[in-house]
Design an enzyme around this catalytic site. Structure first.
Site, PDB file in Angstrom:
ATOM      1  N   ASP A 165      44.379  11.048  63.372  1.00 28.54           N
ATOM      2  CA  ASP A 165      44.353  10.570  64.758  1.00 28.54           C
ATOM      3  C   ASP A 165      45.788  10.416  65.256  1.00 28.54           C
ATOM      4  O   ASP A 165      46.698  10.163  64.468  1.00 28.54           O
ATOM      5  CB  ASP A 165      43.631   9.216  64.816  1.00 28.54           C
ATOM      6  CG  ASP A 165      43.004   8.942  66.181  1.00 28.54           C
ATOM      7  OD1 ASP A 165      41.759   8.871  66.246  1.00 28.54           O
ATOM      8  OD2 ASP A 165      43.751   8.793  67.172  1.00 28.54           O
ATOM      9  N   ASP A 219      48.118  14.907  66.100  1.00 25.82           N
ATOM     10  CA  ASP A 219      47.753  15.172  67.492  1.00 25.82           C
ATOM     11  C   ASP A 219      47.089  16.545  67.492  1.00 25.82           C
ATOM     12  O   ASP A 219      47.728  17.538  67.101  1.00 25.82           O
ATOM     13  CB  ASP A 219      49.011  15.159  68.366  1.00 25.82           C
ATOM     14  CG  ASP A 219      48.671  15.313  69.843  1.00 25.82           C
ATOM     15  OD1 ASP A 219      47.686  16.020  70.167  1.00 25.82           O
ATOM     16  OD2 ASP A 219      49.392  14.742  70.677  1.00 25.82           O
ATOM     17  N   ASN A 256      36.232  15.791  65.984  1.00 22.75           N
ATOM     18  CA  ASN A 256      35.660  14.739  66.823  1.00 22.75           C
ATOM     19  C   ASN A 256      36.576  14.269  67.946  1.00 22.75           C
ATOM     20  O   ASN A 256      36.109  13.737  68.951  1.00 22.75           O
ATOM     21  CB  ASN A 256      35.283  13.568  65.903  1.00 22.75           C
ATOM     22  CG  ASN A 256      35.017  12.301  66.668  1.00 22.75           C
ATOM     23  OD1 ASN A 256      33.932  12.122  67.223  1.00 22.75           O
ATOM     24  ND2 ASN A 256      36.004  11.410  66.721  1.00 22.75           N
ATOM     25  N   TYR A 284      35.698  17.966  81.573  1.00 20.33           N
ATOM     26  CA  TYR A 284      34.974  17.564  80.358  1.00 20.33           C
ATOM     27  C   TYR A 284      33.757  18.472  80.152  1.00 20.33           C
ATOM     28  O   TYR A 284      33.531  18.991  79.059  1.00 20.33           O
ATOM     29  CB  TYR A 284      34.537  16.101  80.491  1.00 20.33           C
ATOM     30  CG  TYR A 284      33.904  15.516  79.250  1.00 20.33           C
ATOM     31  CD1 TYR A 284      34.698  15.024  78.214  1.00 20.33           C
ATOM     32  CD2 TYR A 284      32.523  15.457  79.100  1.00 20.33           C
ATOM     33  CE1 TYR A 284      34.124  14.483  77.075  1.00 20.33           C
ATOM     34  CE2 TYR A 284      31.947  14.918  77.960  1.00 20.33           C
ATOM     35  CZ  TYR A 284      32.746  14.426  76.952  1.00 20.33           C
ATOM     36  OH  TYR A 284      32.178  13.896  75.815  1.00 20.33           O
ATOM     37  N   THR A 295      31.097   3.581  73.216  1.00 26.77           N
ATOM     38  CA  THR A 295      32.458   3.623  72.673  1.00 26.77           C
ATOM     39  C   THR A 295      33.428   3.434  73.831  1.00 26.77           C
ATOM     40  O   THR A 295      33.032   3.420  75.004  1.00 26.77           O
ATOM     41  CB  THR A 295      32.779   4.979  72.013  1.00 26.77           C
ATOM     42  OG1 THR A 295      32.900   5.963  73.051  1.00 26.77           O
ATOM     43  CG2 THR A 295      31.729   5.409  70.998  1.00 26.77           C
TER      44      THR A 295
END
Ligand SMILES: NC(=O)c1ccc[n+]([C@@H]2O[C@H](COP(=O)([O-])OP(=O)(O)OC[C@H]3O[C@@H](n4cnc5c(N)ncnc54)[C@H](O)[C@@H]3O)[C@@H](O)[C@H]2O)c1
Length: 263
Positions: free
Chosen positions: A48, A74, A101, A168, A203
């Protein structure tokens, strides 16, 4: 060859000794998936760009017991991606599973979206998936196989959310066909590539929605099962797709959507 023992079918879900990299593993769905993979026996690498959060997650007791580690990555930086996969293979001797993910969303009407923001979403949600997949695959091909699960979305199949989210939706639609194309290209190398397509899940990604009770009620009203998902609702689909129970499943995107796409 089928890999399920009918007398002990759950054994096909064990991942003991296997090594899994989860991008975006510091938070939300990635952290839940990492915890579940560790629970199934895997060594889990949380990759991450939020390195402090990834480290904290790796030290969490559910992931701990020496089975989780954090790596700074990244997913838009190919050199770092290549380095992380090389370091993982050097440290653990293998790479079995990649969970692609990491993802972001920037909700804007199409005519107002800045081009830089369009590129940013594409870079993380689509190009990042491709780059991580191909660097993982280089090691998997050399080792004789592997499994990749990409994080798609109900917005891979639908152009309609509550608010405009063109970048998106475009990026997640592309993840669907990237999944199919890589599955076909890498099937001869025994690499299975699948995707999971969650509905709205509690989330940080949708925290703007979750803070507004009327928006949550509107989203729940769009869900045949009448509620939003929790991260724990999504991990079962991932565990299935990486398991030996899914040995004949590749190029597939599995919605975990409370019936949203059935309407
Ligand atoms: N939450 C939902 O409603 C929902 C629904 C469908 C699909 N998804 C997808 O699930 C995935 C996980 O999202 P989440 O809901 O857990 O969100 P989240 O914001 O809680 O977690 C996303 C993670 O990705 C990481 N990340 C972002 N950009 C990165 C980069 N450039 N490099 C490395 N890591 C990066 C973040 O640091 C974070 O840890 C995303 O791909 C998202 O699109 C989420």
């Amino acid at each position: 060859m089928a890999e399920v023992d009918l007398k002990d079918p759950l054994a096909a879900f064990r991942l003991d000794g296997e090594v899994a990299v989860v991008t975006g593993g510091a938070n939300g769905l990635g952290r839940a998936i990492g915890t579940a993979l560790a629970g199934a026996g895997a060594i889990v690498v949380l990759a991450d760009h939020e390195t402090a959060a990834a480290r904290a997650a790796a030290e969490d007791s559910a992931l701990g017991r020496g089975r989780a580690e954090a790596r700074a990555m990244d997913v838009t930086d190919e050199a770092t991606i290549a380095h992380v996969f090389e370091a993982v293979v050097a440290a653990h001797g293998r790479l079995d599973i990649l969970i692609n993910n990491a993802g972001i969303a920037l909700r804007r009407p199409a005519v107002e979206l800045e081009l830089d923001d369009w590129h940013r979403v594409m870079d993380v949600n689509l190009t990042g998936v491709f780059l991580c997949a191909r660097h993982a695959a280089r090691h998997m091909i050399a080792a004789g196989g592997g499994r990749i699960v990409n994080m798609a979305s109900i917005m891979s199949f639908s152009g309609g959310g509550l608010y405009p989210n063109i970048s998106y939706q475009s990026s997640k639609g592309a993840v669907l066909n990237l999944t199919r194309a890589l599955a076909v290209e890498w099937a001869p190398h025994n690499i299975r590539v699948n995707a999971v397509a969650p509905t709205w899940t509690r989330t940080r990604l949708i925290s703007g929605f979750l803070e507004q009770p009327d928006v949550v009620a509107a989203l729940e009203a769009m869900m045949p099962l009448g509620r939003l998902a929790d991260p724990e609702d999504i991990v079962g689909a991932v565990l299935f797709l990486v398991s030996r129970a899914a040995a004949m499943v590749t190029g597939h995107t599995l919605p975990v959507d409370g019936g949203f796409l059935a309407q």
